[in-house]
Design a protein around this motif. Structure first.
Motif, PDB file in Angstrom:
ATOM      1  N   ASP A 238     -19.718 -68.145  70.713  1.00 38.66           N
ATOM      2  CA  ASP A 238     -18.965 -68.592  69.543  1.00 38.66           C
ATOM      3  C   ASP A 238     -19.911 -69.055  68.436  1.00 38.66           C
ATOM      4  N   ALA A 239     -20.884 -69.883  68.804  1.00 32.67           N
ATOM      5  CA  ALA A 239     -21.837 -70.382  67.812  1.00 32.67           C
ATOM      6  C   ALA A 239     -22.698 -69.257  67.257  1.00 32.67           C
ATOM      7  N   TYR A 240     -23.055 -68.293  68.122  1.00 33.12           N
ATOM      8  CA  TYR A 240     -23.882 -67.178  67.674  1.00 33.12           C
ATOM      9  C   TYR A 240     -23.135 -66.342  66.637  1.00 33.12           C
ATOM     10  N   TYR A 241     -21.892 -66.020  66.902  1.00 31.32           N
ATOM     11  CA  TYR A 241     -21.097 -65.262  65.936  1.00 31.32           C
ATOM     12  C   TYR A 241     -21.027 -65.987  64.600  1.00 31.32           C
ATOM     13  N   ARG A 242     -20.740 -67.256  64.641  1.00 32.94           N
ATOM     14  CA  ARG A 242     -20.509 -67.993  63.398  1.00 32.94           C
ATOM     15  C   ARG A 242     -21.793 -68.161  62.579  1.00 32.94           C
ATOM     16  N   ARG A 243     -22.933 -68.194  63.236  1.00 29.83           N
ATOM     17  CA  ARG A 243     -24.179 -68.378  62.491  1.00 29.83           C
ATOM     18  C   ARG A 243     -24.840 -67.066  62.099  1.00 29.83           C
ATOM     19  N   TRP A 244     -24.792 -66.080  62.989  1.00 31.81           N
ATOM     20  CA  TRP A 244     -25.625 -64.899  62.789  1.00 31.81           C
ATOM     21  C   TRP A 244     -24.867 -63.592  62.548  1.00 31.81           C
ATOM     22  N   MET A 245     -23.589 -63.558  62.776  1.00 35.79           N
ATOM     23  CA  MET A 245     -22.868 -62.297  62.695  1.00 35.79           C
ATOM     24  C   MET A 245     -22.083 -62.157  61.383  1.00 35.79           C
ATOM     25  N   HIS A 246     -21.602 -60.957  61.147  1.00 35.92           N
ATOM     26  CA  HIS A 246     -20.863 -60.641  59.937  1.00 35.92           C
ATOM     27  C   HIS A 246     -19.360 -60.774  60.127  1.00 35.92           C
ATOM     28  N   GLU A 247     -18.974 -61.419  61.211  1.00 36.29           N
ATOM     29  CA  GLU A 247     -17.562 -61.549  61.536  1.00 36.29           C
ATOM     30  C   GLU A 247     -17.338 -62.780  62.397  1.00 36.29           C
ATOM     31  N   LEU A 248     -16.088 -63.206  62.462  1.00 30.42           N
ATOM     32  CA  LEU A 248     -15.717 -64.273  63.377  1.00 30.42           C
ATOM     33  C   LEU A 248     -15.784 -63.768  64.815  1.00 30.42           C
ATOM     34  N   PRO A 249     -15.839 -64.679  65.784  1.00 33.29           N
ATOM     35  CA  PRO A 249     -15.683 -64.228  67.174  1.00 33.29           C
ATOM     36  C   PRO A 249     -14.354 -63.490  67.316  1.00 33.29           C
ATOM     37  N   PRO A 250     -14.301 -62.429  68.112  1.00 32.84           N
ATOM     38  CA  PRO A 250     -13.064 -61.639  68.214  1.00 32.84           C
ATOM     39  C   PRO A 250     -11.879 -62.494  68.656  1.00 32.84           C
ATOM     40  N   LEU A 251     -10.727 -62.187  68.076  1.00 35.16           N
ATOM     41  CA  LEU A 251      -9.485 -62.869  68.421  1.00 35.16           C
ATOM     42  C   LEU A 251      -8.518 -61.847  69.014  1.00 35.16           C
ATOM     43  N   VAL A 252      -7.763 -62.268  70.021  1.00 39.42           N
ATOM     44  CA  VAL A 252      -6.791 -61.388  70.666  1.00 39.42           C
ATOM     45  C   VAL A 252      -5.414 -62.044  70.593  1.00 39.42           C
ATOM     46  N   HIS A 253      -4.391 -61.236  70.317  1.00 36.71           N
ATOM     47  CA  HIS A 253      -3.056 -61.804  70.238  1.00 36.71           C
ATOM     48  C   HIS A 253      -2.507 -62.042  71.646  1.00 36.71           C
ATOM     49  N   ARG A 254      -1.978 -63.209  71.871  1.00 33.47           N
ATOM     50  CA  ARG A 254      -1.574 -63.590  73.225  1.00 33.47           C
ATOM     51  C   ARG A 254      -0.376 -62.798  73.737  1.00 33.47           C
ATOM     52  N   ASP A 255       0.434 -62.247  72.841  1.00 34.82           N
ATOM     53  CA  ASP A 255       1.603 -61.473  73.266  1.00 34.82           C
ATOM     54  C   ASP A 255       1.347 -59.969  73.244  1.00 34.82           C
ATOM     55  N   ARG A 256       0.688 -59.490  72.190  1.00 31.51           N
ATOM     56  CA  ARG A 256       0.501 -58.040  72.036  1.00 31.51           C
ATOM     57  C   ARG A 256      -0.815 -57.538  72.613  1.00 31.51           C
ATOM     58  N   ASP A 257      -1.706 -58.449  72.983  1.00 30.50           N
ATOM     59  CA  ASP A 257      -3.000 -58.083  73.585  1.00 30.50           C
ATOM     60  C   ASP A 257      -3.793 -57.146  72.676  1.00 30.50           C
ATOM     61  N   ARG A 258      -3.741 -57.387  71.375  1.00 33.41           N
ATOM     62  CA  ARG A 258      -4.475 -56.575  70.399  1.00 33.41           C
ATOM     63  C   ARG A 258      -5.545 -57.432  69.729  1.00 33.41           C
ATOM     64  N   LEU A 259      -6.727 -56.854  69.570  1.00 30.23           N
ATOM     65  CA  LEU A 259      -7.858 -57.570  68.982  1.00 30.23           C
ATOM     66  C   LEU A 259      -7.863 -57.449  67.470  1.00 30.23           C
ATOM     67  N   ILE A 260      -8.344 -58.498  66.819  1.00 32.13           N
ATOM     68  CA  ILE A 260      -8.624 -58.446  65.387  1.00 32.13           C
ATOM     69  C   ILE A 260     -10.045 -58.946  65.163  1.00 32.13           C
ATOM     70  N   ASP A 261     -10.818 -58.207  64.386  1.00 32.70           N
ATOM     71  CA  ASP A 261     -12.170 -58.601  63.992  1.00 32.70           C
ATOM     72  C   ASP A 261     -12.124 -58.950  62.514  1.00 32.70           C
ATOM     73  N   VAL A 262     -12.405 -60.191  62.197  1.00 34.54           N
ATOM     74  CA  VAL A 262     -12.344 -60.675  60.818  1.00 34.54           C
ATOM     75  C   VAL A 262     -13.758 -60.717  60.250  1.00 34.54           C
ATOM     76  N   HIS A 263     -14.045 -59.816  59.323  1.00 34.68           N
ATOM     77  CA  HIS A 263     -15.371 -59.693  58.723  1.00 34.68           C
ATOM     78  C   HIS A 263     -15.446 -60.458  57.406  1.00 34.68           C
ATOM     79  N   HIS A 264     -16.628 -60.979  57.111  1.00 38.06           N
ATOM     80  CA  HIS A 264     -16.880 -61.505  55.771  1.00 38.06           C
ATOM     81  C   HIS A 264     -17.900 -60.636  55.034  1.00 38.06           C
ATOM     82  N   THR A 265     -18.514 -59.701  55.744  1.00 34.54           N
ATOM     83  CA  THR A 265     -19.337 -58.656  55.158  1.00 34.54           C
ATOM     84  C   THR A 265     -19.386 -57.527  56.192  1.00 34.54           C
ATOM     85  N   ILE A 266     -20.191 -56.478  55.965  1.00 32.62           N
ATOM     86  CA  ILE A 266     -20.105 -55.316  56.852  1.00 32.62           C
ATOM     87  C   ILE A 266     -21.369 -55.087  57.685  1.00 32.62           C
TER      88      ILE A 266
END
Length: 345
Positions: free
Chosen positions: A143-171
């Motif tokens: 979690d800390a690595y994503y927030r400091r070094w990556m171009h996106e948030l840590p992956p999030l998954v919907h608890r009902d639909r089991d679908r991932l979303i990757d939220v980018h702030h750059t590419i």
């Protein structure tokens, strides 16, 4: 001719029917490269053996379901983020189908990828969590690595639909050698009718090229290069100045080299028509082509030495050696600790 080479040829030239005995290998490779839907779309209306036609029909149904699911997931994200009144730009496969682009026809679509302003990340994450998305992994270091070094948030998954979303702030990761202008990407985005947006035409090609050649080991690159072929052909038809704009935009993002390589390899593998100044051969392109075609006729990855070389390259271009060494050491230690703990108990 290897099955993967036959697949590439079929995508580029659907009437180039292979011998009947080669279809099984071609379909195995197409599935492995997530190109079965694209192949089915390209062969629509082309005479093929009955058994092959049945497989292609199933691939079309699967692609249509993925398209429906992707658009619904985008709508769910839109509803969750609408109160924030921040730009939300769809990326990759969902963007292609939402914009009605030819790159979306038959495309395999997995996660939902979106680009938002960096300043809005906290609010976006809070809104998504309030709408049912939650952390995919409960790991403090990751979690800390994503927030400091990556171009996106840590992956999030919907608890009902089991679908991932990757939220980018750059590419690309901030640690990468290339630093695309995220502000320019957002400013150039093209609104859709539903309140979401997609990248502008040139930025869409730049992102696709960076995704293949500046952000990984080229795993799945054959599908992504097919995206690039489709985008280049469609945008070229719609804008006589497209190639001039693409060169200028790539330079603006510092992405001239990977974009040029993407254009060359699309031309090399898929016979994409490109201006003469873009297709000048490079000695190392043959290595990239070798990596992109690294599957045997059963759909299994082969050419292990080539894949290893590009795996090492993928890490080298994404972060400086000291940071990479520290990260790999921590990840290795985290894998060993549970084993040692289990042995003691």
């Amino acid at each position: 001719m290897r099955a993967i080479e036959r697949l590439v040829r079929l995508l580029a030239e659907p009437t180039a029917a292979p011998p009947p005995g080669e279809w099984t290998a071609i379909l195995c490779v197409a599935r492995a490269e997530q190109l079965a839907g694209a192949l089915a779309d390209r062969l629509s209306g082309v005479a093929v053996p009955a058994a092959v036609a049945a497989v292609l029909a199933a691939a079309r149904i699967a692609a249509a379901e993925q398209r429906r699911s992707a658009l619904w997931e985008a709508e769910m994200a839109r509803r969750a983020l609408a109160p924030l009144r921040v730009p939300v730009v769809l990326l990759k496969g969902t963007a292609y189908v939402a914009a009605g682009l030819s790159a979306g026809r038959g495309r395999a679509i997995g996660d939902l990828d979106v680009l938002v302003p960096r300043r809005a990340l906290d609010a976006v994450e809070a809104a998504l969590r309030g709408a049912g998305w939650e952390a995919l992994k409960d790991d403090g270091y990751d979690d800390a690595y994503y927030r400091r070094w990556m171009h996106e948030l840590p992956p999030l998954v919907h608890r009902d639909r089991d679908r991932l979303i990757d939220v980018h702030h750059t590419i690309l990761p901030p640690t990468a050698r290339i630093a695309p202008d995220a502000g320019a990407l957002l400013a150039g985005a093209v609104p859709l009718n539903d309140g979401l947006s997609v990248l502008g035409t040139e930025d869409m090609v730049v992102h696709a090229a960076l995704h293949v050649f500046a952000d990984g080991d080229l795993s799945g690159g054959l599908r992504n290069l097919w995206d690039i072929d489709r985008l280049l052909r469609e945008f070229d038809e719609g804008d006589r100045d497209f190639w001039l704009k693409l060169r200028a935009r790539a330079a603006e993002h510092g992405a001239g080299a990977p974009v040029a390589r993407a254009v060359r390899l699309a031309s090399r593998l898929y016979a994409t028509p490109v201006p003469a100044g873009w297709a000048a051969p490079s000695r190392v392109d043959v290595l990239y082509a070798r990596r992109l075609l690294a599957r045997d006729d059963w759909g299994r990855e082969d050419r292990a030495a080539t894949r290893l070389g590009f795996y090492v390259r993928s890490h080298a271009i994404r972060m400086a050696p000291p940071l990479l060494a520290r990260h790999l050491a921590i990840k290795a230690w985290k894998r060993l600790v549970p084993v040692r703990g289990g042995a003691r108990s």
